[in-house]
Design a protein around this motif. Structure first.
Motif, short mmCIF file in Angstrom:
data_model
loop_
_atom_site.label_atom_id
_atom_site.label_comp_id
_atom_site.label_asym_id
_atom_site.label_seq_id
_atom_site.Cartn_x
_atom_site.Cartn_y
_atom_site.Cartn_z
N GLY A 468 1.19 -1.11 0.09
CA GLY A 468 -0.25 0.09 -0.12
C GLY A 468 0.50 1.43 -0.40
O GLY A 468 1.84 1.51 0.83
N HIS A 469 0.81 2.03 -0.93
CA HIS A 469 0.96 3.50 -1.59
C HIS A 469 2.40 3.53 -1.90
O HIS A 469 3.11 4.66 -1.51
CB HIS A 469 1.32 4.36 0.61
CG HIS A 469 -0.26 4.45 0.68
ND1 HIS A 469 -1.25 5.32 -0.24
CD2 HIS A 469 -0.68 3.58 1.70
CE1 HIS A 469 -1.88 5.24 0.76
NE2 HIS A 469 -2.35 4.07 1.67
N ASP A 470 3.08 2.26 -2.37
CA ASP A 470 4.66 2.16 -3.21
C ASP A 470 4.54 2.53 -4.04
O ASP A 470 2.63 2.45 -4.71
CB ASP A 470 5.07 0.67 -2.67
CG ASP A 470 5.41 -0.02 -2.04
OD1 ASP A 470 5.52 1.11 -0.68
OD2 ASP A 470 5.79 -0.73 -1.86
N TYR A 471 4.96 3.24 -4.86
CA TYR A 471 4.99 3.44 -6.40
C TYR A 471 4.56 1.70 -7.11
O TYR A 471 5.14 0.60 -6.59
CB TYR A 471 5.99 3.70 -7.32
CG TYR A 471 6.65 4.81 -6.32
CD1 TYR A 471 5.45 6.47 -7.05
CD2 TYR A 471 7.87 5.52 -6.21
CE1 TYR A 471 6.07 7.41 -6.47
CE2 TYR A 471 8.30 6.42 -6.07
CZ TYR A 471 7.08 7.93 -6.22
OH TYR A 471 7.65 8.72 -5.28
N ILE A 472 3.93 1.61 -8.40
CA ILE A 472 3.33 0.57 -8.76
C ILE A 472 4.52 0.10 -8.91
O ILE A 472 4.01 -1.08 -9.02
CB ILE A 472 1.97 0.75 -9.56
CG1 ILE A 472 0.55 1.91 -9.67
CG2 ILE A 472 1.90 -0.25 -10.73
CD1 ILE A 472 0.13 2.59 -10.29
N GLU A 473 4.78 0.63 -10.05
CA GLU A 473 6.51 -0.22 -10.17
C GLU A 473 7.76 -1.26 -9.52
O GLU A 473 7.30 -2.02 -8.91
CB GLU A 473 7.61 0.01 -10.89
CG GLU A 473 6.46 0.51 -12.97
CD GLU A 473 5.68 1.95 -12.73
OE1 GLU A 473 5.63 2.42 -11.59
OE2 GLU A 473 5.33 2.51 -13.19
N THR A 474 7.23 -0.03 -7.68
CA THR A 474 8.12 -0.85 -6.57
C THR A 474 7.62 -1.98 -6.62
O THR A 474 7.82 -3.21 -6.45
CB THR A 474 7.97 0.32 -6.15
OG1 THR A 474 9.19 1.30 -7.06
CG2 THR A 474 8.83 -0.34 -4.88
N ALA A 475 6.25 -2.22 -6.83
CA ALA A 475 5.66 -3.13 -5.78
C ALA A 475 5.30 -4.00 -6.74
O ALA A 475 5.44 -5.19 -5.97
CB ALA A 475 4.14 -2.76 -5.72
N ILE A 476 5.25 -4.07 -7.69
CA ILE A 476 5.04 -5.22 -9.08
C ILE A 476 6.18 -6.26 -9.54
O ILE A 476 7.27 -6.60 -9.12
CB ILE A 476 4.65 -4.83 -10.07
CG1 ILE A 476 3.45 -4.00 -9.86
CG2 ILE A 476 4.78 -5.87 -11.09
CD1 ILE A 476 2.78 -3.43 -11.33
N SER A 477 7.53 -5.05 -8.38
CA SER A 477 8.95 -5.87 -9.16
C SER A 477 9.57 -6.42 -7.58
O SER A 477 9.78 -7.69 -7.83
CB SER A 477 9.95 -4.82 -8.71
OG SER A 477 10.44 -4.03 -8.18
N ALA A 478 8.52 -5.75 -6.63
CA ALA A 478 8.31 -6.48 -5.51
C ALA A 478 8.29 -8.30 -5.48
O ALA A 478 9.03 -8.87 -4.94
CB ALA A 478 8.13 -5.98 -4.19
N LEU A 479 7.07 -7.94 -5.58
CA LEU A 479 6.07 -9.63 -5.95
C LEU A 479 6.93 -10.17 -7.00
O LEU A 479 6.75 -11.61 -6.78
CB LEU A 479 4.68 -8.79 -6.33
CG LEU A 479 3.52 -8.93 -6.20
CD1 LEU A 479 2.30 -7.93 -7.24
CD2 LEU A 479 3.14 -9.64 -5.26
N TYR A 480 6.92 -9.29 -8.11
CA TYR A 480 7.90 -10.52 -8.91
C TYR A 480 8.29 -11.43 -8.11
O TYR A 480 9.11 -12.35 -8.88
CB TYR A 480 8.24 -9.06 -9.87
CG TYR A 480 8.49 -10.85 -11.52
CD1 TYR A 480 7.47 -10.51 -12.40
CD2 TYR A 480 10.09 -10.53 -11.60
CE1 TYR A 480 7.64 -11.66 -13.82
CE2 TYR A 480 10.41 -11.82 -13.42
CZ TYR A 480 8.99 -12.26 -14.02
OH TYR A 480 9.65 -12.38 -15.40
N ALA A 481 10.08 -10.82 -7.38
CA ALA A 481 11.07 -11.05 -7.11
C ALA A 481 10.39 -12.53 -5.98
O ALA A 481 11.10 -13.54 -6.04
CB ALA A 481 11.97 -9.88 -6.69
N ALA A 482 9.05 -12.04 -5.44
CA ALA A 482 9.00 -12.73 -4.49
C ALA A 482 8.35 -14.47 -5.19
O ALA A 482 8.86 -15.80 -4.81
CB ALA A 482 7.67 -12.34 -3.55
N GLU A 483 7.98 -14.03 -6.37
CA GLU A 483 6.74 -15.25 -7.27
C GLU A 483 8.86 -15.44 -7.78
O GLU A 483 8.44 -17.26 -7.63
CB GLU A 483 6.43 -13.89 -8.65
CG GLU A 483 5.05 -13.78 -8.17
CD GLU A 483 4.21 -14.81 -8.50
OE1 GLU A 483 4.59 -16.09 -8.83
OE2 GLU A 483 4.09 -14.87 -6.78
N LEU A 484 9.63 -14.95 -7.60
CA LEU A 484 10.91 -16.60 -8.79
C LEU A 484 11.73 -15.73 -7.16
O LEU A 484 12.56 -17.23 -7.99
CB LEU A 484 12.01 -15.52 -9.03
CG LEU A 484 11.05 -14.67 -10.70
CD1 LEU A 484 12.15 -13.72 -11.47
CD2 LEU A 484 10.62 -16.05 -10.97
#
Ligand code: CLF
Ligand code: SF4
Length: 493
Positions: A468-484
């Motif tokens: 919540g309140h992160d930049y969209i791309e920052t949040a998505i990259s963190a998610l992506y990293a977690a996925e990998l």
């Protein structure tokens, strides 16, 4: 007068506007034109300067800047099969909607009232209710009045193109730098299935002859605009089995003639609108078909994917429409332009955007470096400012991003009915939202309750409010990293 309708809180929930302004000033960001450092890598700096505040011509700008339309031009010289003259021009506007028609003086009053209350306002567009180039006197008078009072508002126009060649010189004289032409075909045989008639040179034409004249005038208008360096966007209405395949050819033609952007928008067809297509059962494309066509068009004329098919009297950030807050009866009869809010907002945005752009490059760099073939479709609840900052239950649309080794790309939006009203979530509404989010891997929002989260999970869609309140791309990259299962980026917002 209502309170400011586009909240400055959209930029951040943790810092007040005054604090942001102080930070922007202390960072040396006192010029509204400061911003060249946040230019996307793939854009010429001169072009970036011209589009960076235009929410339609720049996807990045649509997180920060708002447009408004004034419905001053009701007359039209073309009949489109997806239009009913009772409503606004469906080439640029949401079908089936009637807007409040204004005289040029009333339009000026409205623009000043909006500029005083909506600091994000950067563009005035005329997109109907008929054709702005055909109903030219009112269009021109409106632009002239507004340019005199608020010279830094960009002027933008949308047209079917038939009368455009007659107006290009005057558009250039008035510094109109952004023009949209609706081009649905480059083959008159296809055109004859879309346009039953046109009115040109004091007479009516029908069938293939009408479509041929319209096509020639559209190409001429586009070439004339390109020759003058005016930025053009082409709107094409996707009509399955009529012009969907043909739009690949349209994309090639407009690219060759200098179009800056191509916006393929879905036909919205409803018998209740009383249009030819609505009454004969012509359907529009679904979200999957539209995305498939957009994907096939990649590599041609650059695509716009963030259009929301506005009303001819829309006001606000794209995706929001607060035009009803600014009807004539709600505006004082005497208004004086006050530039202070818009100026202060621009200082804050210049600072915020640099920060956002740095976070974005870092996030995209991480995805590219991850070297995985995986791709994720992420739905984001946002109120603007490029952040994950809306509650799941408050969202009226989700912005859809694709994360892959190529980077993070905005691929569209899904409109939904607001789930939570008056503190309660509606079961039926939730089912419709889950259906609208079909194919999405993860939903990101600022807050979500256990009940909707569990039901999304049952449908195979994960949801998280951890970013919540992160930049969209920052949040998505963190998610992506977690996925990998690689090291996640720290949230930098
Ligand atoms: Fe308006 Fe159109 Fe100018 Fe934008 S809208 S006249 S270019 S200022 Fe924008 Fe609305 Fe889509 Fe149009 S989101 S419908 S593309
Ligand atoms: Fe309707 Fe616009 Fe077509 Fe005219 S150009 S018929 S107003 S959709």
């Amino acid at each position: 007068m209502p309170a400011p309708i586009v909240s400055l809180e959209a930029l951040t929930s943790t810092t007040t506007f005054d604090q942001l302004l102080a930070t922007a000033k202390s960072a040396g960001c006192t010029s509204p034109s400061c911003g060249s450092s946040e230019k996307p890598d793939d854009l010429d700096p001169v072009v970036w300067e011209r589009i960076k505040d235009h929410p339609c011509f720049s996807e990045e700008a649509h997180h920060y800047f708002a447009r408004m339309h004034v419905a001053v031009a009701p007359a039209c010289n073309v009949q489109c099969n997806y239009c009913n003259r009772k409503y606004d021009c469906a080439n640029e506007s949401r079908p089936g909607v009637v807007s409040e028609k204004l005289t040029p003086d009333q339009a000026l009053r409205k623009v000043i009232a909006v500029a005083n209350e909506v600091p994000q306002l950067s563009v005035l567009g005329i997109a109907g209710p008929g054709d702005a180039c055909y109903d030219w006197k009112k269009t021109k008078a409106t632009f002239e009045r507004v340019a005199r009072e608020i010279p830094d508002v960009k002027l933008c126009i949308s047209t079917n193109g038939l009368a455009l060649p007659d107006r290009v010189a005057e558009l250039a004289d008035m510094n109109v730098d952004h023009v949209t032409i609706t081009i649905n075909m480059v083959d008159p045989e296809v055109g004859a299935k879309i346009y039953p008639w046109i009115f040109h040179g004091h007479r009516r034409y029908t069938g293939i002859e009408a479509a041929r004249i319209l096509h020639e005038r559209q190409m001429l208008g586009l070439e004339m605009l390109s020759a003058r360096g005016i930025l053009t966007k082409i709107n094409s209405v996707v009509i399955p089995a009529v012009n969907d395949e043909h739009l690949i050819e349209v994309n090639k033609w407009v690219k060759e003639r200098g179009a800056f952007l191509h916006n393929v928008m879905p036909l919205i067809s409803d018998p209740a609108h009383g249009t030819h297509y609505g009454l004969t059962g012509q359907r529009g494309p679904n979200a999957t078909e539209l995305k498939a066509l957009q994907d096939r068009l990649e590599g041609g004329a650059k695509l716009m994917r963030h259009c929301r098919q506005c009303r001819a009297d829309a006001v606000g950030l794209i995706g929001e429409d607060d035009g009803q807050e600014f009807t004539l009866d709600r505006i004082p009869t005497e208004v004086t332009y006050d530039a202070s809010k818009r100026e202060a907002y621009r200082e804050v945005v210049a600072h915020e955007r640099r920060d956002h752009m740095a976070a974005r490059s870092k996030a995209i760099g991480m995805l590219k470096a991850a070297g995985s073939g995986k791709s994720l479709l992420v739905a984001v609840a946002t109120k603007g400012g490029g952040r994950v900052n809306d509650h799941f239950g408050h969202a009226k649309e989700f912005q859809i991003y694709e994360a892959s080794p190529r980077g993070i790309t905005f691929v569209g939006h899904r409109k939904v009915e607001q789930y939570c009203l008056g503190g309660w979530g509606e079961k039926g509404t939730l089912a419709a939202i889950i259906a609208a989010l079909g194919g999405i891997d993860i939903v990101l929002c600022a807050k979500i309750g256990d009940c909707p989260k569990d039901q999304l999970a049952e449908a195979g869609i994960r949801a998280s409010d951890a970013y919540g309140h992160d930049y969209i791309e920052t949040a998505i990259s963190a998610l992506y990293a977690a996925e990998l299962s690689v090291q996640p980026l720290a949230a930098t917002a």
